[in-house]
Design an enzyme around this catalytic site. Structure first.
Site, PDB file in Angstrom:
ATOM      1  N   LYS A 149       0.883  -1.177   0.000  1.00 63.57           N
ATOM      2  CA  LYS A 149       0.000   0.000   0.000  1.00 63.57           C
ATOM      3  C   LYS A 149       0.918   1.223   0.000  1.00 63.57           C
ATOM      4  CE  LYS A 149      -2.023   2.899   2.070  1.00 63.57           C
ATOM      5  NZ  LYS A 149      -1.802   4.311   1.729  1.00 63.57           N
ATOM      6  N   SER A 195       4.111   7.522  10.504  1.00 65.89           N
ATOM      7  CA  SER A 195       4.106   8.295  11.748  1.00 65.89           C
ATOM      8  C   SER A 195       3.941   7.383  12.968  1.00 65.89           C
ATOM      9  CB  SER A 195       2.966   9.311  11.718  1.00 65.89           C
ATOM     10  OG  SER A 195       1.732   8.640  11.591  1.00 65.89           O
ATOM     11  N   GLU A 201       8.636   1.284  11.575  1.00 69.66           N
ATOM     12  CA  GLU A 201       9.701   2.280  11.471  1.00 69.66           C
ATOM     13  C   GLU A 201       9.009   3.631  11.495  1.00 69.66           C
ATOM     14  OE1 GLU A 201      11.758   5.080  10.109  1.00 69.66           O
ATOM     15  OE2 GLU A 201      12.034   3.982   8.236  1.00 69.66           O
ATOM     16  N   CYS A 258      12.976  10.526   8.006  1.00 72.53           N
ATOM     17  CA  CYS A 258      12.690  10.069   9.372  1.00 72.53           C
ATOM     18  C   CYS A 258      13.892  10.265  10.297  1.00 72.53           C
ATOM     19  CB  CYS A 258      12.244   8.619   9.358  1.00 72.53           C
ATOM     20  SG  CYS A 258      13.330   7.587   8.385  1.00 72.53           S
ATOM     21  N   GLU A 298       8.316  15.964  15.925  1.00 67.47           N
ATOM     22  CA  GLU A 298       8.879  15.777  14.592  1.00 67.47           C
ATOM     23  C   GLU A 298       8.203  16.781  13.657  1.00 67.47           C
ATOM     24  OE1 GLU A 298       7.911  12.145  12.186  1.00 67.47           O
ATOM     25  OE2 GLU A 298      10.091  12.042  12.007  1.00 67.47           O
TER      26      GLU A 298
HETATM   27  O1  TXE Z   1       1.862   9.826   7.828  1.00 70.03           O
HETATM   28  P1  TXE Z   1       1.063   8.466   7.934  1.00 70.03           P
HETATM   29  P2  TXE Z   1       1.422  11.226   7.172  1.00 70.03           P
HETATM   30  C1  TXE Z   1       5.618  11.482   9.974  1.00 70.03           C
HETATM   31  C2  TXE Z   1       6.002  12.927   9.697  1.00 70.03           C
HETATM   32  C3  TXE Z   1       4.808  13.455   9.015  1.00 70.03           C
HETATM   33  C4  TXE Z   1       3.718  12.759   9.774  1.00 70.03           C
HETATM   34  C5  TXE Z   1       2.388  12.687   9.098  1.00 70.03           C
HETATM   35  O2  TXE Z   1       6.205  13.597  10.908  1.00 70.03           O
HETATM   36  O3  TXE Z   1       4.713  14.858   9.093  1.00 70.03           O
HETATM   37  O4  TXE Z   1       4.212  11.467   9.965  1.00 70.03           O
HETATM   38  O5  TXE Z   1       2.521  12.181   7.768  1.00 70.03           O
HETATM   39  C6  TXE Z   1      -0.692   4.943   5.839  1.00 70.03           C
HETATM   40  N1  TXE Z   1      -3.818   2.213   8.872  1.00 70.03           N
HETATM   41  N2  TXE Z   1       6.115  10.554   8.969  1.00 70.03           N
HETATM   42  O6  TXE Z   1       0.086  11.647   7.662  1.00 70.03           O
HETATM   43  O7  TXE Z   1      -0.402   8.766   7.985  1.00 70.03           O
HETATM   44  C7  TXE Z   1      -0.655   6.061   4.826  1.00 70.03           C
HETATM   45  O8  TXE Z   1      -1.648   5.889   3.842  1.00 70.03           O
HETATM   46  C8  TXE Z   1      -2.875   1.790   8.021  1.00 70.03           C
HETATM   47  C9  TXE Z   1       7.358   9.909   9.260  1.00 70.03           C
HETATM   48  O9  TXE Z   1       1.584  11.117   5.705  1.00 70.03           O
HETATM   49  O10 TXE Z   1       1.680   7.698   9.026  1.00 70.03           O
HETATM   50  C10 TXE Z   1       0.761   5.964   4.301  1.00 70.03           C
HETATM   51  O11 TXE Z   1       0.863   4.910   3.358  1.00 70.03           O
HETATM   52  N3  TXE Z   1      -2.128   2.626   7.306  1.00 70.03           N
HETATM   53  C11 TXE Z   1       7.596   8.745   8.363  1.00 70.03           C
HETATM   54  C12 TXE Z   1       1.546   5.582   5.562  1.00 70.03           C
HETATM   55  O12 TXE Z   1       0.588   5.047   6.466  1.00 70.03           O
HETATM   56  C13 TXE Z   1      -2.329   3.942   7.432  1.00 70.03           C
HETATM   57  C14 TXE Z   1       7.220   8.921   6.943  1.00 70.03           C
HETATM   58  C15 TXE Z   1       2.243   6.748   6.250  1.00 70.03           C
HETATM   59  O13 TXE Z   1       1.346   7.784   6.502  1.00 70.03           O
HETATM   60  C16 TXE Z   1      -3.307   4.455   8.323  1.00 70.03           C
HETATM   61  C17 TXE Z   1       5.922   9.551   6.812  1.00 70.03           C
HETATM   62  C18 TXE Z   1      -4.075   3.513   9.061  1.00 70.03           C
HETATM   63  N4  TXE Z   1      -4.998   3.896   9.935  1.00 70.03           N
HETATM   64  C19 TXE Z   1       5.447  10.377   7.800  1.00 70.03           C
HETATM   65  N5  TXE Z   1      -3.274   5.799   8.273  1.00 70.03           N
HETATM   66  C20 TXE Z   1       8.957   8.108   8.499  1.00 70.03           C
HETATM   67  N6  TXE Z   1       9.122   7.274   9.537  1.00 70.03           N
HETATM   68  O14 TXE Z   1       9.837   8.283   7.672  1.00 70.03           O
HETATM   69  C21 TXE Z   1      -2.323   6.139   7.373  1.00 70.03           C
HETATM   70  N7  TXE Z   1      -1.749   5.031   6.853  1.00 70.03           N
END
Ligand code: TXE
Length: 503
Positions: free
Chosen positions: A195, A249, A271, A305, A402
């Protein structure tokens, strides 16, 4: 072409290489298909905010179909049953096909995520091909152990693929994250549903096409683009998925674990976010330290990250360091990510842009001093100036949360112990860095920091052979290295009596 701090001479978009978007449908069971609902969603170009293409929007029903295809491919298909060397051969072909499409793939990630095209072409895309080759090299070397038992029993272990895996990936490194998860899963003999993040589905769908061309059997890799709370959540709570590997996140990481617990107790690896410290000691070379500090947090516009977003500087060199840093920040030119001179492209989307700008406002309100940057860098698109705050204290939001943008929080410390204490004062523990010439300091501090990696006199020192993953609320389970392969394997013990004993 603009420079840091001047917004009027930036013209966007500058150069758009011809990009034909070839793949916009879900990839299930070896075919590109529409979503069950027929719905599509827009994917946008962060340089302009304009729509690039409409992509099929997968939801629960599509996840069901994809998991079904992966299940059949696992339970009845050739992939898990092939000799490792045969899997490796196909993975090598997949890698070669990626090498033949480097420009097109780098273009997709630049268009979709605002990533630097030059970097994608030289580093990101070639290295995903090498990630595949690295794990292909392990595919025929997966073996268990013969055990020395305490009784008259003979036993050995088999390492078996864990089954159908759900791979949920973020938007900041769409290609790297795809292969950091897909490659070890393939080598292990798993089948999978990927996904991609809703912001960046384009390269993932292209990789699905190349996988088929390489000869990966139908159903082994399925790609369902869609949103997190719908498609992502359906994958994490699916009863027929054996493992989920998630990067994103910390907030969503928690939901992933809850969904796994509430459904079939699938194993999970996470991660997650970070607020990584870079500690600069009195004996550091100031030029080198300033370069590393900027690289640490400005690279990939801070959407990393492991970003070294807290820079902790020992007091004797603090003032001189700040002077050098402000000068060098100008080298981080904001501009169109297709332009070869740009070093900072746009944030991935409006939501991230607004999040970063709101943290900058918080920083000002909380009483930190804005040294440089702090403003949008263009009239159009999601560009933000490289931003440095000083006089930051441990309780401020900009030193705790973050931000995920080009924003540095600078703090001063006195003693080594105080530096370590500040460094560890975070719920996260993903990465860290140290700049010093002293072996004693490097040794002491690297053993005291609670983080998954310590970079000494470097930053972003990644290698596919080096395990990578967090401590504390940055998650658990390693991507990269042989530890990553073992996430996709499970151990079975086989036991038999040596003599015809009554056991
Ligand atoms: O992250 P999400 P977002 C952090 C960074 C950023 C913040 C928000 O601080 O500003 O997160 O970003 C999927 N069940 N990182 O909102 O939502 C989503 O579709 C299953 C750090 O974009 O965590 C995407 O594929 N999956 C990070 C993935 O999760 C779900 C990199 C990440 O999105 C879901 C990205 C759910 N309920 C953001 N909700 C890093 N570690 O590098 C969302 N997703």
């Amino acid at each position: 072409h603009g420079s840091n701090g001047s917004s009027d001479d930036l013209t966007f978009p500058l150069e758009i290489p011809p990009a034909k978007i070839r793949f916009t449908k879900l990839f299930i069971g070896g075919e590109f298909v529409d979503s069950v609902s027929g719905k599509t969603f827009e994917t946008i170009d962060p340089r302009t905010g304009e729509t690039i293409a409409r992509v099929s929007e997968g939801d629960k029903e599509d996840i069901d179909l994809a998991v079904g295809a992966a299940r059949r491919a696992f339970d009845h298909g050739p992939w898990p049953r092939l000799p490792g060397a045969a899997r490796a051969k196909i993975m090598h072909k997949f890698a070669d096909l990626i090498d033949q499409h480097i420009e097109e793939l780098a273009t997709l990630d630049t268009l979709n995520a605002g990533k630097l095209f030059s970097w994608g072409k030289a580093v990101d895309i070639p290295s995903v091909a090498n990630t595949l080759r690295y794990f292909a090299g392990a595919a025929d070397k997966i073996h268990g152990q013969v055990l020395k038992m305490s009784r008259e029993l003979h036993a050995y272990t088999l390492l078996e693929p864990i089954g159908v895996v759900g791979l949920i990936i973020p938007w900041n490194f769409p290609s790297t994250m795809f292969f950091v998860k897909v490659s070890p899963a393939l080598a292990a003999g798993c089948t999978m549903v990927v996904k991609p993040a809703e912001q960046t589905p384009l390269s993932a769908l292209f990789y699905a096409h190349l996988a088929k061309e390489a000869g990966i059997p139908d159903g082994v890799i399925n790609v369902v683009s869609g949103y997190g709370p719908t498609a992502g959540a359906a994958l994490t709570s699916h009863m027929n998925v054996d493992k989920v590997s998630f990067t994103g996140s910390t907030e969503v990481g928690r939901k992933v674990m809850q969904a796994a617990a509430a459904s079939n107790l699938k194993t999970v690896s996470l991660e997650l976010g970070g607020k990584s410290p870079l500690l600069i000691f009195d004996d550091a070379d100031i030029d080198q330290a300033a370069d590393l500090a900027l690289l640490g947090v400005m690279h990939n516009k801070g959407e990393v990250c492991v970003a070294g977003s807290r820079v902790l500087v020992q007091e004797a060199i603090y003032d001189e360091f700040v002077k050098t840093l402000v000068e060098k920040a100008k080298e981080w030119v904001v501009g169109d990510p297709f332009h070869p001179n740009s070093r900072v492209g746009p944030q991935v989307d409006k939501k991230q842009y607004e999040k970063v700008m709101s943290y900058i406002e918080h920083g000002k309100r909380e009483g930190a001093t804005l040294l440089t940057g702090g403003k949008p860098a263009a009239k159009k698109g999601y560009y933000i100036e490289p931003t440095v705050f000083t006089d930051v204290t441990e309780d401020m939001m900009i030193s705790r949360d973050e931000i995920f943008g080009p924003v540095m929080a600078l703090m001063k410390f006195k003693t080594i112990e105080e530096g370590i204490k500040y460094a560890n004062n975070t719920k996260y523990g993903l990465a860290s860095g140290i700049v010093t010439k002293s072996l004693d300091i490097a040794n002491t501090v690297s053993r005291s920091i609670k983080a998954g990696v310590v970079w000494i006199n470097c930053y972003h020192g990644f290698d596919i052979d080096c395990p990578f993953g967090g401590y504390k609320m940055s998650g658990f389970g390693k991507d990269f290295g042989m530890e990553a392969l073992h996430k996709y394997l499970q151990t079975k013990a086989v036991v038999t009596p040596i003599y015809n004993s009554p056991w």
